[in-house]
Design a protein around this motif. Sequence first.
Motif: not given
Length: 173
Positions: A142-144, A159
Amino acid sequence: MSAAALVAGFPCVGFSGSRAPAAASLSALAGLVPAVAPGAAVVVGCAPGIDQAARQAFPGAQVFQASRFGSGRGSFAARSVACVRSVAASGGLWVSFPGSPCPAGLRPSGRSPVAFSGLGSGTWASLAFALGSGVPCLVFLPSGVPAPAGWGLVPLGGGWFHAAPAIVQPSLF
Protein backbone atom coordinates in the motif's frame (compact mmCIF):
# COMPACT_ATOMS: atom_id res chain seq x y z
CA MET A 1 0.92 -9.27 -16.84
CA SER A 2 -1.59 -8.38 -14.15
CA ALA A 3 -1.63 -9.71 -10.59
CA ALA A 4 -4.93 -11.48 -11.28
CA ALA A 5 -3.57 -13.22 -14.39
CA LEU A 6 -0.53 -14.34 -12.41
CA VAL A 7 -2.63 -15.87 -9.62
CA ALA A 8 -4.85 -17.72 -12.09
CA GLY A 9 -1.98 -19.92 -13.26
CA PHE A 10 -1.18 -21.60 -9.94
CA PRO A 11 -2.59 -24.81 -8.42
CA CYS A 12 -2.09 -23.47 -4.90
CA VAL A 13 -2.15 -19.95 -3.48
CA GLY A 14 -0.99 -18.99 0.02
CA PHE A 15 -2.02 -15.71 1.61
CA SER A 16 -0.30 -13.75 4.37
CA GLY A 17 -0.50 -10.18 5.53
CA SER A 18 -0.95 -7.49 8.08
CA ARG A 19 -3.16 -8.00 11.11
CA ALA A 20 -4.33 -4.40 10.62
CA PRO A 21 -4.40 -4.03 6.84
CA ALA A 22 -4.93 -0.81 4.94
CA ALA A 23 -8.22 -0.54 3.06
CA ALA A 24 -6.20 -0.69 -0.18
CA SER A 25 -4.78 -4.08 0.85
CA LEU A 26 -8.23 -5.49 1.57
CA SER A 27 -9.44 -4.17 -1.77
CA ALA A 28 -6.43 -5.69 -3.56
CA LEU A 29 -7.13 -9.05 -1.92
CA ALA A 30 -10.80 -8.86 -2.92
CA GLY A 31 -9.72 -8.19 -6.50
CA LEU A 32 -7.65 -11.40 -6.57
CA VAL A 33 -10.36 -13.69 -5.20
CA PRO A 34 -12.14 -14.27 -8.53
CA ALA A 35 -8.79 -14.94 -10.24
CA VAL A 36 -7.86 -17.95 -8.11
CA ALA A 37 -8.34 -20.98 -10.35
CA PRO A 38 -11.34 -23.19 -9.59
CA GLY A 39 -10.06 -26.16 -7.65
CA ALA A 40 -6.84 -24.43 -6.61
CA ALA A 41 -5.76 -25.11 -3.05
CA VAL A 42 -5.73 -22.07 -0.78
CA VAL A 43 -3.63 -21.97 2.38
CA VAL A 44 -3.68 -19.27 5.04
CA GLY A 45 -2.84 -18.65 8.67
CA CYS A 46 -5.06 -18.09 11.68
CA ALA A 47 -4.42 -14.39 12.34
CA PRO A 48 -6.86 -11.49 12.09
CA GLY A 49 -6.60 -9.02 9.20
CA ILE A 50 -5.52 -10.36 5.81
CA ASP A 51 -5.57 -13.99 7.01
CA GLN A 52 -9.14 -13.54 8.23
CA ALA A 53 -10.25 -11.84 5.00
CA ALA A 54 -8.72 -14.70 2.97
CA ARG A 55 -10.44 -17.30 5.18
CA GLN A 56 -13.77 -15.54 4.61
CA ALA A 57 -13.20 -15.35 0.85
CA PHE A 58 -12.16 -19.01 0.67
CA PRO A 59 -14.21 -21.01 3.20
CA GLY A 60 -12.54 -24.24 2.05
CA ALA A 61 -9.01 -22.95 2.66
CA GLN A 62 -6.52 -25.01 4.60
CA VAL A 63 -5.98 -22.96 7.76
CA PHE A 64 -2.69 -23.29 9.60
CA GLN A 65 -3.37 -22.77 13.32
CA ALA A 66 -0.49 -21.46 15.44
CA SER A 67 -1.86 -23.42 18.41
CA ARG A 68 -0.92 -26.65 16.60
CA PHE A 69 2.73 -25.59 16.71
CA GLY A 70 3.12 -24.95 20.44
CA SER A 71 2.63 -21.70 22.31
CA GLY A 72 4.17 -18.23 22.36
CA ARG A 73 5.73 -16.27 19.51
CA GLY A 74 7.56 -19.33 18.22
CA SER A 75 4.26 -21.03 17.42
CA PHE A 76 3.37 -18.25 14.97
CA ALA A 77 6.73 -18.55 13.22
CA ALA A 78 6.43 -22.36 13.05
CA ARG A 79 2.91 -21.99 11.67
CA SER A 80 4.12 -19.60 8.97
CA VAL A 81 7.04 -21.84 8.03
CA ALA A 82 4.66 -24.80 7.64
CA CYS A 83 2.26 -22.69 5.58
CA VAL A 84 5.02 -21.53 3.19
CA ARG A 85 6.39 -25.08 2.89
CA SER A 86 2.91 -26.31 1.99
CA VAL A 87 2.69 -23.76 -0.82
CA ALA A 88 6.20 -24.66 -2.00
CA ALA A 89 5.41 -28.39 -2.05
CA SER A 90 2.30 -27.71 -4.13
CA GLY A 91 4.11 -25.62 -6.75
CA GLY A 92 2.12 -22.64 -5.57
CA LEU A 93 2.30 -18.88 -5.30
CA TRP A 94 2.81 -16.93 -2.07
CA VAL A 95 0.73 -13.72 -1.93
CA SER A 96 1.74 -11.19 0.70
CA PHE A 97 0.15 -7.97 1.97
CA PRO A 98 2.63 -6.22 4.32
CA GLY A 99 1.20 -3.25 6.16
CA SER A 100 4.44 -1.58 7.19
CA PRO A 101 7.99 -1.22 5.83
CA CYS A 102 10.30 -4.21 5.93
CA PRO A 103 12.28 -4.41 9.18
CA ALA A 104 15.89 -3.30 8.82
CA GLY A 105 18.25 -6.22 8.44
CA LEU A 106 15.68 -8.76 7.21
CA ARG A 107 16.69 -10.51 3.99
CA PRO A 108 15.22 -13.41 2.00
CA SER A 109 16.48 -16.77 3.23
CA GLY A 110 15.46 -20.38 2.78
CA ARG A 111 16.61 -21.01 6.35
CA SER A 112 13.66 -20.41 8.64
CA PRO A 113 15.74 -19.29 11.67
CA VAL A 114 17.26 -16.54 9.49
CA ALA A 115 13.95 -15.37 8.00
CA PHE A 116 12.18 -15.59 11.37
CA SER A 117 14.91 -13.95 13.43
CA GLY A 118 12.64 -11.85 15.65
CA LEU A 119 12.78 -8.60 13.71
CA GLY A 120 9.11 -7.89 14.28
CA SER A 121 7.03 -8.64 11.20
CA GLY A 122 5.63 -12.09 10.53
CA THR A 123 4.37 -10.97 7.13
CA TRP A 124 7.81 -9.87 5.98
CA ALA A 125 9.47 -12.91 7.60
CA SER A 126 7.06 -15.23 5.76
CA LEU A 127 7.79 -13.42 2.50
CA ALA A 128 11.54 -13.60 3.18
CA PHE A 129 11.26 -17.35 3.78
CA ALA A 130 9.10 -17.89 0.68
CA LEU A 131 11.51 -15.94 -1.54
CA GLY A 132 14.53 -17.66 -0.02
CA SER A 133 12.85 -21.02 -0.61
CA GLY A 134 12.32 -20.28 -4.31
CA VAL A 135 8.54 -19.87 -4.10
CA PRO A 136 7.10 -17.45 -6.68
CA CYS A 137 5.70 -14.45 -4.82
CA LEU A 138 3.19 -11.71 -5.44
CA VAL A 139 3.25 -8.72 -3.08
CA PHE A 140 0.87 -5.82 -2.62
CA LEU A 141 2.43 -2.74 -1.01
CA PRO A 142 0.00 0.00 0.00
CA SER A 143 0.95 3.64 -0.33
CA GLY A 144 3.81 4.51 2.03
CA VAL A 145 5.23 0.97 2.19
CA PRO A 146 8.33 0.83 -0.02
CA ALA A 147 9.70 -2.27 -1.70
CA PRO A 148 12.88 -3.30 0.09
CA ALA A 149 16.09 -3.00 -1.91
CA GLY A 150 17.74 -6.26 -2.89
CA TRP A 151 14.64 -8.46 -2.62
CA GLY A 152 14.11 -8.78 -6.36
CA LEU A 153 10.59 -7.35 -6.25
CA VAL A 154 9.62 -6.20 -9.73
CA PRO A 155 6.71 -3.75 -10.06
CA LEU A 156 3.58 -4.84 -11.92
CA GLY A 157 1.74 -1.56 -11.29
CA GLY A 158 -1.05 -0.57 -8.94
CA GLY A 159 0.98 -1.43 -5.83
CA TRP A 160 1.67 -4.99 -7.00
CA PHE A 161 5.13 -6.56 -7.24
CA HIS A 162 6.30 -10.04 -8.20
CA ALA A 163 9.49 -11.87 -7.38
CA ALA A 164 9.83 -14.60 -9.99
CA PRO A 165 10.47 -12.93 -13.35
CA ALA A 166 10.51 -16.28 -15.18
CA ILE A 167 6.83 -16.81 -14.41
CA VAL A 168 5.78 -13.67 -16.26
CA GLN A 169 8.27 -13.40 -19.12
CA PRO A 170 6.71 -14.33 -22.46
CA SER A 171 8.34 -17.11 -24.40
CA LEU A 172 10.35 -16.17 -27.46
CA PHE A 173 9.32 -19.38 -29.22
